[in-house]
Design a protein around this motif. Structure first.
Motif, PDB file in Angstrom:
ATOM      1  N   LEU A 111       0.822  -1.196   0.000  1.00 45.01           N
ATOM      2  CA  LEU A 111       0.000   0.000   0.000  1.00 45.01           C
ATOM      3  C   LEU A 111       0.861   1.253   0.000  1.00 45.01           C
ATOM      4  CD1 LEU A 111      -2.692  -1.022   2.649  1.00 45.01           C
ATOM      5  CD2 LEU A 111      -2.963  -0.993   0.160  1.00 45.01           C
ATOM      6  N   LEU A 112       0.347   2.310  -0.619  1.00 42.33           N
ATOM      7  CA  LEU A 112       1.046   3.598  -0.654  1.00 42.33           C
ATOM      8  C   LEU A 112       0.633   4.410   0.571  1.00 42.33           C
ATOM      9  CD1 LEU A 112       0.485   4.358  -4.423  1.00 42.33           C
ATOM     10  CD2 LEU A 112       2.532   3.428  -3.364  1.00 42.33           C
ATOM     11  N   ASP A 117       6.405   3.882   6.695  1.00 46.09           N
ATOM     12  CA  ASP A 117       5.579   2.681   6.733  1.00 46.09           C
ATOM     13  C   ASP A 117       5.631   1.966   5.385  1.00 46.09           C
ATOM     14  OD1 ASP A 117       3.750   0.851   7.936  1.00 46.09           O
ATOM     15  OD2 ASP A 117       2.137   1.797   6.817  1.00 46.09           O
ATOM     16  N   PHE A 118       5.563   2.734   4.310  1.00 44.80           N
ATOM     17  CA  PHE A 118       5.633   2.148   2.970  1.00 44.80           C
ATOM     18  C   PHE A 118       6.937   1.385   2.775  1.00 44.80           C
ATOM     19  CE2 PHE A 118       7.382   2.714  -1.329  1.00 44.80           C
ATOM     20  CZ  PHE A 118       6.486   1.933  -2.041  1.00 44.80           C
ATOM     21  N   LEU A 119       8.058   1.990   3.171  1.00 45.99           N
ATOM     22  CA  LEU A 119       9.355   1.341   2.986  1.00 45.99           C
ATOM     23  C   LEU A 119       9.483   0.098   3.861  1.00 45.99           C
ATOM     24  CD1 LEU A 119      11.553   4.540   2.746  1.00 45.99           C
ATOM     25  CD2 LEU A 119      11.169   2.882   0.917  1.00 45.99           C
ATOM     26  N   LEU A 120       8.876   0.097   5.060  1.00 47.29           N
ATOM     27  CA  LEU A 120       8.883  -1.095   5.891  1.00 47.29           C
ATOM     28  C   LEU A 120       8.084  -2.217   5.225  1.00 47.29           C
ATOM     29  CD1 LEU A 120       8.416   0.403   9.470  1.00 47.29           C
ATOM     30  CD2 LEU A 120      10.427  -0.808   8.608  1.00 47.29           C
ATOM     31  N   GLN A 121       6.907  -1.883   4.685  1.00 48.24           N
ATOM     32  CA  GLN A 121       6.106  -2.882   3.973  1.00 48.24           C
ATOM     33  C   GLN A 121       6.878  -3.452   2.792  1.00 48.24           C
ATOM     34  OE1 GLN A 121       1.910  -2.209   3.032  1.00 48.24           O
ATOM     35  NE2 GLN A 121       2.113  -0.216   4.007  1.00 48.24           N
ATOM     36  N   PRO A 135      17.752  -1.296  -2.139  1.00 44.19           N
ATOM     37  CA  PRO A 135      18.237   0.015  -1.686  1.00 44.19           C
ATOM     38  C   PRO A 135      17.356   0.566  -0.564  1.00 44.19           C
ATOM     39  CG  PRO A 135      17.037   0.230  -3.751  1.00 44.19           C
ATOM     40  CD  PRO A 135      17.151  -1.246  -3.483  1.00 44.19           C
ATOM     41  N   ALA A 136      17.970   1.309   0.353  1.00 42.72           N
ATOM     42  CA  ALA A 136      17.208   1.901   1.445  1.00 42.72           C
ATOM     43  C   ALA A 136      16.343   3.052   0.948  1.00 42.72           C
ATOM     44  CB  ALA A 136      18.157   2.390   2.532  1.00 42.72           C
ATOM     45  N   PHE A 161       8.554  11.757  -2.113  1.00 40.54           N
ATOM     46  CA  PHE A 161       9.661  12.572  -1.595  1.00 40.54           C
ATOM     47  C   PHE A 161      10.421  11.798  -0.522  1.00 40.54           C
ATOM     48  CE2 PHE A 161      11.610  15.735   1.134  1.00 40.54           C
ATOM     49  CZ  PHE A 161      12.079  16.710   0.253  1.00 40.54           C
ATOM     50  N   GLY A 162       9.686  11.169   0.396  1.00 39.06           N
ATOM     51  CA  GLY A 162      10.307  10.446   1.492  1.00 39.06           C
ATOM     52  C   GLY A 162      11.016   9.172   1.077  1.00 39.06           C
ATOM     53  N   CYS A 163      10.686   8.649  -0.106  1.00 44.59           N
ATOM     54  CA  CYS A 163      11.327   7.429  -0.596  1.00 44.59           C
ATOM     55  C   CYS A 163      12.612   7.711  -1.368  1.00 44.59           C
ATOM     56  CB  CYS A 163      10.363   6.655  -1.507  1.00 44.59           C
ATOM     57  SG  CYS A 163       8.978   5.907  -0.629  1.00 44.59           S
TER      58      CYS A 163
END
Length: 248
Positions: A111-112, A117-121, A135-136, A161-163
């Motif tokens: 989910l977007l 939270d998105f990067l953890l998923q 990649p982080a 932006f946060g990704c």
């Protein structure tokens, strides 16, 4: 993405790549990205190429065209049927044992949400696939024909932006809202779940800047010819490419 859209895309996933309009729009987006993003033209992409995140990757029509130009590409989509087709393509193109897990292209059904939270998923989904070299953060976030399905444009731009790594960029393509006739991009039976009939240049420029991006540009990228049932003829729909850079 709205539930009606998810249901439609799940139902259409198996035949998605046989739709000539879908194939053509992805080919035009691919060409536009190569023209606008210099980092996709490096001679040694596995060494100094970009780590790319594609939001709304679908079956990977654009993803598989781009992956020879990048260091890595991770696609995300909320339609599980689309991700299943994407995964089958990866398996067929990298058939030797363990090759798919080591390929520089994959996709996950997540989910977007807010960036962390998105990067953890995303990380959890990739771990389940046996991938530990993700990649982080990303050098480039892409989307094609996805923005018009997003309920909250401001929030998705903040997630993008946060990704990104500092200095990373977005390049987003979608059809332009040119007025009342833009509704005809979708046949009537496919309009449920469409959040907006195209995107507006000035609005996108403002929203991208508000999300924190610099070097913001919104330009006409190409025109897609598409048959319009209500008018009984081919009609040209202009597409915009929306770009911006996260400050270094």
């Amino acid at each position: 993405m709205a539930n009606a859209s998810q249901a439609r895309f799940n139902a259409e996933a198996a035949a998605w790549d046989s739709n000539p309009v879908t194939v053509q729009s992805s080919a035009l987006a691919y060409k536009s990205l190569l023209e606008h993003i210099p980092g996709l033209n490096t001679t040694n992409p596995r060494e100094d190429g970009l780590d790319v995140l594609e939001i709304g990757c679908g079956t990977g029509l654009l993803s598989f065209a781009l992956h020879p130009h990048v260091r890595s590409l991770i696609g995300v989509d909320t339609a599980e049927g689309m991700i299943d087709v994407f995964a089958s393509k990866v398996s067929s193109r990298f058939p030797s044992p363990g090759a798919a897990a080591k390929a520089n292209i994959t996709a996950v059904n997540v989910l977007l949400t807010d960036p962390d939270d998105f990067l953890l998923q995303e990380a959890a989904a990739l771990t389940r696939q046996g991938r530990v070299d993700r990649p982080a953060r990303f050098d480039l976030v892409l989307s094609h024909l996805t923005l018009h399905h997003i309920p909250d444009m401001s929030e998705i731009l903040k997630t993008m932006f946060g990704c990104l790594k500092p200095g990373g960029r977005i390049a987003l393509t979608d059809f332009e809202d040119t007025g009342p006739e833009a509704v005809y991009f979708h046949p009537e039976e496919k309009r449920e779940g469409v959040e907006r009939h195209g995107i507006k240049s000035e609005e996108m420029e403002r929203l991208i800047k508000e999300a924190g991006f610099e070097e913001v540009r919104v330009e006409r990228a190409f025109v897609l010819e598409k048959y319009v049932e209500e008018e009984g003829r081919e009609k040209g729909f202009p597409f915009l490419i929306c770009m911006g850079r996260r400050p270094a």
